[in-house]
Scaffold this active site. Sequence first.
Site, PDB file in Angstrom:
ATOM      1  N   LYS A  46      11.341  18.583 -31.727  1.00  0.00           N
ATOM      2  CA  LYS A  46      10.611  19.824 -32.000  1.00  0.00           C
ATOM      3  C   LYS A  46      11.558  20.871 -32.578  1.00  0.00           C
ATOM      4  O   LYS A  46      12.779  20.689 -32.598  1.00  0.00           O
ATOM      5  CB  LYS A  46       9.969  20.337 -30.708  1.00  0.00           C
ATOM      6  CG  LYS A  46      10.955  20.661 -29.594  1.00  0.00           C
ATOM      7  CD  LYS A  46      10.249  21.040 -28.318  1.00  0.00           C
ATOM      8  CE  LYS A  46      11.261  21.345 -27.205  1.00  0.00           C
ATOM      9  NZ  LYS A  46      10.602  21.773 -25.953  1.00  0.00           N
ATOM     10  N   TYR A 263      28.727  48.999 -36.678  1.00  0.00           N
ATOM     11  CA  TYR A 263      27.687  50.005 -36.459  1.00  0.00           C
ATOM     12  C   TYR A 263      27.914  50.779 -35.164  1.00  0.00           C
ATOM     13  O   TYR A 263      28.229  50.200 -34.118  1.00  0.00           O
ATOM     14  CB  TYR A 263      26.308  49.344 -36.402  1.00  0.00           C
ATOM     15  CG  TYR A 263      25.746  49.002 -37.760  1.00  0.00           C
ATOM     16  CD1 TYR A 263      25.450  50.004 -38.682  1.00  0.00           C
ATOM     17  CD2 TYR A 263      25.504  47.685 -38.121  1.00  0.00           C
ATOM     18  CE1 TYR A 263      24.924  49.687 -39.931  1.00  0.00           C
ATOM     19  CE2 TYR A 263      24.974  47.360 -39.364  1.00  0.00           C
ATOM     20  CZ  TYR A 263      24.691  48.378 -40.263  1.00  0.00           C
ATOM     21  OH  TYR A 263      24.170  48.070 -41.501  1.00  0.00           O
TER      22      TYR A 263
END
Length: 384
Positions: A46, A263
Site C-alpha cells: 500500500k 526562518y
Amino acid sequence: MQDLSAPDENRALGQAILTIDLGALADNWRQLAERAVDAECAAVVKANGYGLGVEPVARALSAAGCETFFVAHLSEGEILRKLAPEVRIFVLNGLAPGASKIYARAGLIPVLGSLPELAQWSDFCRRDGAPHPAAIHIDTGMNRLGLSAADLPRARALMAGFTPVLAMSHFVSAEDTSAPRNRRQIERFHEACNQLPPLPASLCNSSGMFLEEAPFLDLTRPGYALYGGNPTPGSDNPMRRVVGLTAVVLQVRDIPGGETAGYNGRWTAPSRRKLATINIGYADGFLRSGSEGEIGVDVFAGGTFCPVVGRISMDLSIIDISEAASLSRGDRVEILGPNIGVDDLAAQAGTIGYEILTNLGRRYHREYVGEATPAATAGAAGTL
C-alpha cells in the site's frame, strides 16, 4: 547498494537521489518467507509500495515468489492488478459503498470488516450469480476496522452469500514483545475464528512475525520490514537496508557567532560556524519536525554527522559542517544510507520510519538497483 559517489549524466543535474535496492527488498521477503515456516508470506504494498514505487516493488516481490499482496484502497488495487494480472490482491480498507462491481471486475478481494459490508457483498454476489471471494476482518483490540465478537453470529449467516477465503485481524502492539495485549489478541482471534466456518487465518504483520511464539497461522502479511524497517525495535535490525538518499550541497558559507540561520532565526551560531545549504526540504519528505529542536536531525557529510540547523524549509535545509571534512558546492551528503537508517532518521524527527518512507518525495531522481531493475526515472515510479 550502488556507489552513490559515481558520477553519471543524471547526477550532474544536481537532484537529490533516492536509491532503492530491489535485491535487498527481495531478500527481505525471502527471509520473512523462510521465517513463516509453513505459512504463506504475502506482501503489503500500500501507499505506493511504502513510498518506493509500487511497480518496481511489486515486480521484484513477484519475481522473488510472492503471490499474495495487500493494498489499502480500491484505487491501489486497480493499479496493482494492471501490473500483476495473476496475483491475489486483498483490499484492506474494505468494500467502498456502491463499488462491488469494480472489485469483482478487477479480481480484487475486499477485506470485509462490518455487517453492512458483508451484506453489500453478499447481495452483490447473489445478484451477480457468482460467489466472489472476500476476507473477514475481526477486531481483537484495535477498535479501528473489523467485526466485533457480537457481530459474528450475523456475519456467519451473511457469509453464505459469497466465498470467504481468509479470516484476519491486526496486532495493536506487536513491536512491543512484552505487551500482554499480544497474547490477549491471539486468544480473541482464535475464539472468533471458532465461531466462523473453517477458514485460512492471518494475524502477523512484520513485528508479529518476530514475537516469541509468533502465530504464523496460514498467511503472514509483512510490510515495513520488507522495505528495511526494523520490526524489532530496541534490537538489531534483522532486515537488509533498501533505501539510500543523498542531497546536494548548493552553497557553503562561514558565519560569525551570534548570527542566526533559517526562518524566524530559531538557531543562533554559538561561535564561528561553517554552514552548507542542501537541496532537500519538507516538500521532499524531509520532515519539518526534524528541525523543531534547537539542533535538528543529523545528515552524514564529510565523514561525520552534521546537524540540521534552523528550520527545514520547503525546498532547502541548512547543515552545520564545521566539524566535517571540506565540502564544496556540488558535493553529496547522506540523508539515508549506511550511516543513517530509516528508523534512525525517524527517531530524531520524533516520528516513525513508516512516515519517513511514505513521504519520500516525487522530485527525487530515483534509481533502482538489484533484481528486477527497471530503467532509472527522474520522478516517482508508480502512481499510487
